[in-house]
Motif scaffolding. Structure first.
Motif, short mmCIF file in Angstrom:
data_model
loop_
_atom_site.label_atom_id
_atom_site.label_comp_id
_atom_site.label_asym_id
_atom_site.label_seq_id
_atom_site.Cartn_x
_atom_site.Cartn_y
_atom_site.Cartn_z
N VAL A 180 0.85 -1.19 0.00
CA VAL A 180 0.00 0.00 0.00
C VAL A 180 0.88 1.24 0.00
O VAL A 180 1.74 1.41 0.88
CB VAL A 180 -0.94 0.04 1.23
N LEU A 181 0.67 2.10 -1.00
CA LEU A 181 1.34 3.39 -1.07
C LEU A 181 0.29 4.45 -0.77
O LEU A 181 -0.66 4.62 -1.53
CB LEU A 181 1.95 3.62 -2.45
N MET A 182 0.43 5.16 0.35
CA MET A 182 -0.55 6.16 0.75
C MET A 182 -0.22 7.52 0.15
O MET A 182 0.95 7.91 0.09
CB MET A 182 -0.60 6.28 2.28
N LEU A 183 -1.27 8.23 -0.26
CA LEU A 183 -1.16 9.60 -0.73
C LEU A 183 -1.93 10.51 0.22
O LEU A 183 -3.03 10.15 0.65
CB LEU A 183 -1.75 9.74 -2.13
N SER A 184 -1.37 11.66 0.54
CA SER A 184 -2.10 12.55 1.44
C SER A 184 -1.61 13.98 1.30
O SER A 184 -0.43 14.23 1.07
CB SER A 184 -1.93 12.10 2.89
N ALA A 185 -2.54 14.91 1.49
CA ALA A 185 -2.19 16.32 1.54
C ALA A 185 -1.62 16.68 2.90
O ALA A 185 -1.11 17.79 3.10
CB ALA A 185 -3.43 17.18 1.25
N LEU A 186 -1.70 15.76 3.86
CA LEU A 186 -1.16 15.99 5.20
C LEU A 186 0.33 15.68 5.17
O LEU A 186 0.72 14.54 4.97
CB LEU A 186 -1.86 15.09 6.22
N ALA A 187 1.15 16.70 5.38
CA ALA A 187 2.60 16.52 5.21
C ALA A 187 3.35 16.47 6.53
O ALA A 187 4.57 16.32 6.54
CB ALA A 187 3.16 17.66 4.35
N ASP A 188 2.65 16.58 7.67
CA ASP A 188 3.32 16.54 8.95
C ASP A 188 3.93 15.16 9.20
O ASP A 188 3.32 14.14 8.86
CB ASP A 188 2.32 16.87 10.07
N ASP A 210 4.51 2.70 2.15
CA ASP A 210 5.17 3.96 1.81
C ASP A 210 4.14 5.06 1.88
O ASP A 210 2.92 4.82 1.93
CB ASP A 210 5.78 3.88 0.40
N TYR A 211 4.61 6.31 1.89
CA TYR A 211 3.75 7.47 2.09
C TYR A 211 4.30 8.60 1.22
O TYR A 211 5.49 8.90 1.26
CB TYR A 211 3.81 7.86 3.57
N LEU A 212 3.43 9.21 0.44
CA LEU A 212 3.85 10.29 -0.45
C LEU A 212 2.89 11.46 -0.26
O LEU A 212 1.68 11.32 -0.36
CB LEU A 212 3.82 9.82 -1.90
N ALA A 213 3.46 12.63 0.07
CA ALA A 213 2.64 13.81 0.32
C ALA A 213 2.27 14.50 -0.99
O ALA A 213 3.07 14.57 -1.92
CB ALA A 213 3.39 14.79 1.22
N LYS A 214 1.02 14.97 -1.07
CA LYS A 214 0.56 15.76 -2.21
C LYS A 214 0.95 17.22 -1.99
O LYS A 214 0.89 17.70 -0.85
CB LYS A 214 -0.96 15.68 -2.34
N PRO A 215 1.28 17.95 -3.04
CA PRO A 215 1.45 17.48 -4.42
C PRO A 215 2.78 16.75 -4.57
O PRO A 215 3.73 17.01 -3.83
CB PRO A 215 1.44 18.77 -5.23
N PHE A 216 2.87 15.83 -5.51
CA PHE A 216 4.07 15.05 -5.69
C PHE A 216 4.48 15.05 -7.15
O PHE A 216 3.68 15.33 -8.04
CB PHE A 216 3.87 13.61 -5.21
N GLU A 217 5.74 14.73 -7.38
CA GLU A 217 6.24 14.61 -8.74
C GLU A 217 5.85 13.24 -9.29
O GLU A 217 6.11 12.22 -8.64
CB GLU A 217 7.76 14.75 -8.77
N PRO A 218 5.22 13.16 -10.45
CA PRO A 218 4.83 11.85 -11.01
C PRO A 218 5.99 10.87 -11.10
O PRO A 218 5.82 9.68 -10.86
CB PRO A 218 4.29 12.21 -12.40
N ARG A 219 7.18 11.37 -11.43
CA ARG A 219 8.33 10.46 -11.55
C ARG A 219 8.69 9.85 -10.21
O ARG A 219 9.14 8.70 -10.13
CB ARG A 219 9.53 11.20 -12.14
#
Length: 226
Positions: A79-87, A101-110
């Motif tokens: 599971v790769l989580m996406l979120s606008a919460l960057a804390d 894994d966790y990726l904060a929005k906005p993110f680079e597509p690459r």
């Protein structure tokens, strides 16, 4: 098409779902999509996926709750989580529920693409199916925050566990100081360096010449796993 990795994208924002579908299909993946956790559950009930890209903040059941229930059911899909919460505390919460894994929005597509490929590669090698990563003589369990050297447990402070969770979930990918520090300040960056040095004292034979937890100039720190 049947031989391509099959990814389930779960996000209540239709625009983001469509963008992710298009981008990932163009980069060699089969894509299914769901707008809610309930829809994702139904899709996963009838089909197995190689990876789930999951938004945290959704109406109804959140991505955190969905991931937690998947792990309780012993579903080991990455599971790769996406979120606008960057804390950092939000990233830790995501990892503690069992996300990989966790990726904060906005993110680079690459960057998203690199994260996905890394998770799929680890799944192929069988490491994350057990919720563990190994480096040298050490094994770290991400959910429990347990580090062992052979059969012997290695004591970690709560901060060291948090750092190691983030680094292990992003194994092989540099993690910036700002993603580990509680706040983007010079004092916070120094605090990260202190914690990293303490971790090295516990996992490196020669902390001044680290093999597992290395510094990447201008990028942060990276944990190299087996």
């Amino acid at each position: 098409m049947d031989d391509l990795p099959h990814i389930l994208v779960v996000d209540d924002d239709r625009r983001i779902r469509q963008l992710l579908q298009t981008f990932l299909m163009e980069n060699g993946f089969r894509i299914s999509a769901a707008a809610t956790a309930a829809e994702a559950r139904e899709k996963m009930r009838i089909m197995a996926y190689d990876l789930v890209v999951l938004d945290i903040m959704m109406p109804g059941e959140t991505g955190l709750s969905l991931t937690q229930s998947l792990r309780a059911e012993r579903n080991g899909v990455p599971v790769l989580m996406l979120s606008a919460l960057a804390d950092p505390s939000d990233r830790i919460a995501g990892l503690e529920t069992g996300s990989d894994d966790y990726l904060a929005k906005p993110f680079e597509p690459r960057e998203l693409l690199l994260r996905i490929r890394g998770l799929l590669r680890r799944q192929e090698q069988g490491g994350r199916g057990r919720g563990e990563v190994s480096f040298g003589p050490y094994v770290f369990h991400l959910q429990r925050g347990e580090l062992r050297r052979g059969e012997e447990p290695v004591r970690l402070t709560s901060r060291e566990k948090e750092f190691l969770r983030v680094l292990a979930a992003r194994a092989g990918i540099p993690v910036a100081r700002g993603e580990l520090a509680p706040e983007a300040s010079e004092e916070g960056a120094r605090s990260v360096d202190v914690q990293i040095n303490r971790l090295r004292q516990k996992i490196e034979d020669d902390p001044s010449n680290p093999v597992h937890l290395q510094t990447v100039r201008g990028a942060g720190y990276v944990l190299h796993v087996d």
